[in-house]
Design a protein around this motif. Sequence first.
Motif, short mmCIF file in Angstrom:
data_model
loop_
_atom_site.label_atom_id
_atom_site.label_comp_id
_atom_site.label_asym_id
_atom_site.label_seq_id
_atom_site.Cartn_x
_atom_site.Cartn_y
_atom_site.Cartn_z
N ALA A 13 8.13 5.41 1.35
CA ALA A 13 8.61 4.10 0.90
C ALA A 13 7.45 3.12 0.78
O ALA A 13 7.32 2.39 -0.22
N GLY A 14 6.59 3.08 1.81
CA GLY A 14 5.45 2.17 1.76
C GLY A 14 4.47 2.53 0.66
O GLY A 14 3.97 1.67 -0.08
N LEU A 15 4.19 3.82 0.52
CA LEU A 15 3.24 4.26 -0.50
C LEU A 15 3.74 3.93 -1.90
O LEU A 15 2.97 3.50 -2.76
N THR A 16 5.03 4.15 -2.14
CA THR A 16 5.55 3.94 -3.49
C THR A 16 5.74 2.46 -3.82
O THR A 16 6.02 2.12 -4.97
N VAL A 17 5.59 1.59 -2.82
CA VAL A 17 5.59 0.16 -3.10
C VAL A 17 4.16 -0.35 -3.26
O VAL A 17 3.80 -0.96 -4.26
N ILE A 18 3.31 -0.09 -2.26
CA ILE A 18 1.97 -0.65 -2.23
C ILE A 18 1.05 -0.02 -3.27
O ILE A 18 0.33 -0.71 -3.99
N ASP A 19 1.07 1.32 -3.36
CA ASP A 19 0.20 2.03 -4.30
C ASP A 19 0.39 1.54 -5.74
O ASP A 19 -0.58 1.12 -6.39
N PRO A 20 1.61 1.55 -6.29
CA PRO A 20 1.77 1.07 -7.67
C PRO A 20 1.43 -0.40 -7.84
O PRO A 20 0.87 -0.80 -8.88
N ILE A 21 1.75 -1.24 -6.84
CA ILE A 21 1.45 -2.66 -6.97
C ILE A 21 -0.05 -2.87 -7.11
O ILE A 21 -0.52 -3.61 -7.99
N VAL A 22 -0.84 -2.21 -6.26
CA VAL A 22 -2.30 -2.35 -6.32
C VAL A 22 -2.83 -1.81 -7.65
O VAL A 22 -3.63 -2.48 -8.34
N ALA A 23 -2.39 -0.62 -8.04
CA ALA A 23 -2.88 -0.01 -9.27
C ALA A 23 -2.49 -0.82 -10.51
O ALA A 23 -3.30 -1.02 -11.42
N VAL A 24 -1.24 -1.29 -10.55
CA VAL A 24 -0.78 -2.06 -11.70
C VAL A 24 -1.50 -3.39 -11.79
O VAL A 24 -1.88 -3.84 -12.88
N LEU A 25 -1.71 -4.06 -10.64
CA LEU A 25 -2.44 -5.33 -10.66
C LEU A 25 -3.85 -5.14 -11.20
O LEU A 25 -4.35 -5.96 -11.98
N ILE A 36 12.84 -5.76 -9.12
CA ILE A 36 14.03 -4.94 -8.90
C ILE A 36 13.67 -3.63 -8.20
O ILE A 36 14.33 -3.22 -7.23
N ALA A 37 12.61 -2.98 -8.68
CA ALA A 37 12.19 -1.71 -8.08
C ALA A 37 11.72 -1.89 -6.65
O ALA A 37 12.07 -1.11 -5.75
N VAL A 38 10.94 -2.94 -6.40
CA VAL A 38 10.45 -3.20 -5.04
C VAL A 38 11.61 -3.50 -4.10
O VAL A 38 11.66 -2.99 -2.97
N ALA A 39 12.55 -4.32 -4.56
CA ALA A 39 13.72 -4.63 -3.74
C ALA A 39 14.52 -3.37 -3.43
O ALA A 39 14.99 -3.18 -2.30
N GLY A 40 14.65 -2.48 -4.43
CA GLY A 40 15.37 -1.23 -4.20
C GLY A 40 14.67 -0.35 -3.19
O GLY A 40 15.31 0.24 -2.31
N VAL A 41 13.35 -0.26 -3.30
CA VAL A 41 12.58 0.58 -2.38
C VAL A 41 12.66 0.04 -0.96
O VAL A 41 12.88 0.78 0.00
N ILE A 42 12.50 -1.28 -0.81
CA ILE A 42 12.55 -1.88 0.53
C ILE A 42 13.94 -1.71 1.14
O ILE A 42 14.08 -1.36 2.32
N ILE A 92 -5.34 1.93 -0.35
CA ILE A 92 -6.45 2.84 -0.67
C ILE A 92 -6.07 3.75 -1.84
O ILE A 92 -6.86 3.94 -2.78
N TYR A 93 -4.86 4.30 -1.82
CA TYR A 93 -4.45 5.21 -2.89
C TYR A 93 -4.26 4.50 -4.22
O TYR A 93 -4.36 5.10 -5.29
N GLY A 94 -3.97 3.19 -4.18
CA GLY A 94 -3.95 2.42 -5.41
C GLY A 94 -5.32 2.41 -6.08
O GLY A 94 -5.44 2.53 -7.31
N PHE A 95 -6.36 2.30 -5.26
CA PHE A 95 -7.73 2.36 -5.79
C PHE A 95 -8.11 3.78 -6.19
O PHE A 95 -8.90 3.98 -7.12
N VAL A 96 -7.58 4.78 -5.47
CA VAL A 96 -7.86 6.18 -5.83
C VAL A 96 -7.38 6.46 -7.25
O VAL A 96 -8.11 7.04 -8.08
#
Length: 329
Positions: free
Chosen positions: A251-263, A289-295, A195-199
């Motif tokens: 951790a979840g927000l900083t992975v999912i939010d940027p992925i949705v927004a960047v896509l 690399i960033a996603v692997a680091g965050v996870i 949702i925040y990716g769309f925000v």
Amino acid sequence: MTVDDVTNELIGFFRDPAILIGIPLALIGAVFMSFGAQYQHRGVTKVERLSGSSGAAGLTGRQLLNLLKRPSWVAGTLMLGLAIVCQLSALAFAPLIIVQPIGAISLVITTLLNARVTGIRPTRRSIMAIIACVGGIFIFVTIAAFYATETPITQLQTIIILELLAVVIVALAGLWLWLRKRGQALFYIVASGMIYGFVATLAKVVIERVKANDFDWLTILCILALLAAVTVGAYFVQTAYAVGPPDLVIAGLTVIDPIVAVLIGLTVLQEAAKAPPWAFVGFAVAGAIAVAGVITLARYHPQVLSDSGGLPIQRGSTPPETPEPPATS
């Protein structure tokens, strides 16, 4: 190759130096986001304890009202408000694909802050994860700063974003009705991140339409959709605090939010349309690399390891439990 050829090839901040203003604004927003998450989580756990009921199945209306009485939650909300202001300001200067990935820095700050609060030193694996997270973000933002472009957002692109948001909200609502009694932290984290990716995307759309003096019915619809998405996303985040620690939520927000927004930025808004093929390879590698680091950080940082080992990690304002005295014969 002449200097003019290089300038024409490297678009980004060579043609729009204002991009460099957006990056520090996004960094400041990440700092506010980290501290805001900590204080909001403290308020949610306090309200849960005082009400005597868990918010794992979704916070009740009474619990939401009681949050307004908790100074820690109010302070955290104000900090998150400042984070939003910084992010919106950054979006006014820089493309979406630059601003959103920088938010992952907040996970690093949150992890270090939690380690400071609990007195548990980061492990070697968590330090390596932080390096991977920051390194991936640095590579991604550097490439984007050279090749990202600001293009006018068309009416068709705006409608596509609104349609995608409607589909996502309907799908998440159905999953919420199905999963809410199970208290799945991962669902609330993923849902709020989407949702925040769309925000962020809608905020970018509104900013660009206002700058272009296109304040029409479609802009008003975008504002209403933005407010609705903020409300739904905020509810999911607060519920996630009730079923998971703040570092896991961030951790979840900083992975999912940027992925949705960047896509959305890459596919719908075409913010990297003039980038060469190798730049997209760089985006994919840096993002991985960033996603692997965050996870890895979310999985192996000291608090998660301690929790899994049974040590009493205290978060928020929850008082430490007093061990019961041994029974006497």
